[in-house]
Design a protein around this motif. Sequence first.
Motif, PDB file in Angstrom:
ATOM      1  N   LEU A   1     -15.781   0.619 -10.832  1.00 46.45           N
ATOM      2  CA  LEU A   1     -14.904   1.786 -10.916  1.00 46.45           C
ATOM      3  C   LEU A   1     -15.536   2.926 -11.704  1.00 46.45           C
TER       4      LEU A   1
ATOM      5  N   ARG B   1      -8.829   7.611  -9.057  1.00 46.77           N
ATOM      6  CA  ARG B   1      -8.484   8.978  -8.680  1.00 46.77           C
ATOM      7  C   ARG B   1      -7.529   9.647  -9.665  1.00 46.77           C
TER       8      ARG B   1
ATOM      9  N   ASP C   1       0.816  -1.211   0.000  1.00 52.02           N
ATOM     10  CA  ASP C   1       0.000   0.000   0.000  1.00 52.02           C
ATOM     11  C   ASP C   1       0.851   1.263   0.000  1.00 52.02           C
TER      12      ASP C   1
ATOM     13  N   ASP D   1       0.623   7.477  -6.118  1.00 50.10           N
ATOM     14  CA  ASP D   1      -0.381   8.540  -6.082  1.00 50.10           C
ATOM     15  C   ASP D   1       0.296   9.903  -6.160  1.00 50.10           C
TER      16      ASP D   1
ATOM     17  N   ARG E   1     -17.398   5.360  -9.753  1.00 49.46           N
ATOM     18  CA  ARG E   1     -16.574   6.330  -9.029  1.00 49.46           C
ATOM     19  C   ARG E   1     -15.970   7.373  -9.961  1.00 49.46           C
TER      20      ARG E   1
ATOM     21  N   GLU F   1      -7.227  -0.099  -7.418  1.00 53.33           N
ATOM     22  CA  GLU F   1      -8.520   0.419  -7.867  1.00 53.33           C
ATOM     23  C   GLU F   1      -8.715   1.857  -7.406  1.00 53.33           C
ATOM     24  N   ASN F   2      -8.414   2.123  -6.144  1.00 53.22           N
ATOM     25  CA  ASN F   2      -8.594   3.477  -5.610  1.00 53.22           C
ATOM     26  C   ASN F   2      -7.749   4.485  -6.374  1.00 53.22           C
TER      27      ASN F   2
ATOM     28  N   GLY G   1      -7.263  -3.489  -4.006  1.00 54.16           N
ATOM     29  CA  GLY G   1      -8.096  -2.350  -3.675  1.00 54.16           C
ATOM     30  C   GLY G   1      -7.345  -1.042  -3.783  1.00 54.16           C
ATOM     31  N   ALA G   2      -6.066  -1.045  -3.383  1.00 53.34           N
ATOM     32  CA  ALA G   2      -5.254   0.169  -3.501  1.00 53.34           C
ATOM     33  C   ALA G   2      -5.095   0.572  -4.950  1.00 53.34           C
TER      34      ALA G   2
END
Length: 317
Positions: free
Chosen positions: A205, A180, A118, A125, A208, A175-176, A172-173
């Motif tokens: 997705l 974004r 993560d 990011d 979102r 996908e997030n 999940g990380a």
Amino acid sequence: MPQNHPLLHWFLPTGGDRADTGRPARVARAAEQAGFTSLFAPVGPGRVDPWHLASVLAGHTERIGFLVGVRAGSVSPTLLAQQADAFRRFTGGRLRLNVVAGGEGAEHPREGDPLAHDQRYGRTDEVMAVLRDLLDGRRIDFQGQHVQVEGARLTDPAVEHKVPLYLGGVSGAAENLAARRADVHLLWSEPEQSPADVAARVARLRDRNPALRFALRLPAVDRDHDEAARRLHAYCRSGVDEFVLSGHPDPDDALRVGEEVVPRLRALLAEEDARENATAPPPRGTGEGGAALVSEAVTPGVTPASRRSGRCRRGCR
């Protein structure tokens, strides 16, 4: 390719075959001749450096783009932005970036990266945030956990050439972060992953981020051309917007797919559009025989079928 049809990319053989250094150039020219959108130059151990490879092959081609793999933790985002800006400037914008969170993405375990899973996505990011601002011509001050930038800005950046950012990963990380920061979420096909599985992920997705596009990497293309086209069509119906296809590291495979599989896929999509348009109700503001009663805004290339299927979204061409 029509506006509501998927983009097709071709996976480059980048194993560093010293016995035949001219093969990548032949594959690149064949993929361009076959009509592919871009060549995917991955990053990883045992592979030729993707920046150098793409730069060389750009000189052997005229139109085809390059989807270049880059590791988020290997260089600073300011240097990465400089590299990307120079490439897009001197190639007329033939650039897409696949940002790898750490290690080798879905193909290999991470090597030499001290960060946990993560944390690697947290670093990515920050890298993608800085990279996007710089490539869009903005001056940036950024103080993150992994990236610190003060007063950074590219000199006269080639902002007329947008650089789509791709991001893979199944966690999940991932996908997030894709929802974004990414323009395109890159999925890697697995034998047990059906079109229905892909459709569920796409729907989740897209709720979102409605503008997010999806690309699917298929490591092999079936020798049965009709079956290969049907397989691609099934994934198109699942919401996939782009495909990264591959075969043997041979120019003939790129030509074969372009000449035999792609026309069959286009025919299936055209048949689907025709069926859906035939059963669609008349648009609002039409009278007897479909005559227009009022003027309505129309988006070129967007049909009722493409609206429902989700195949025509921002960046679709």
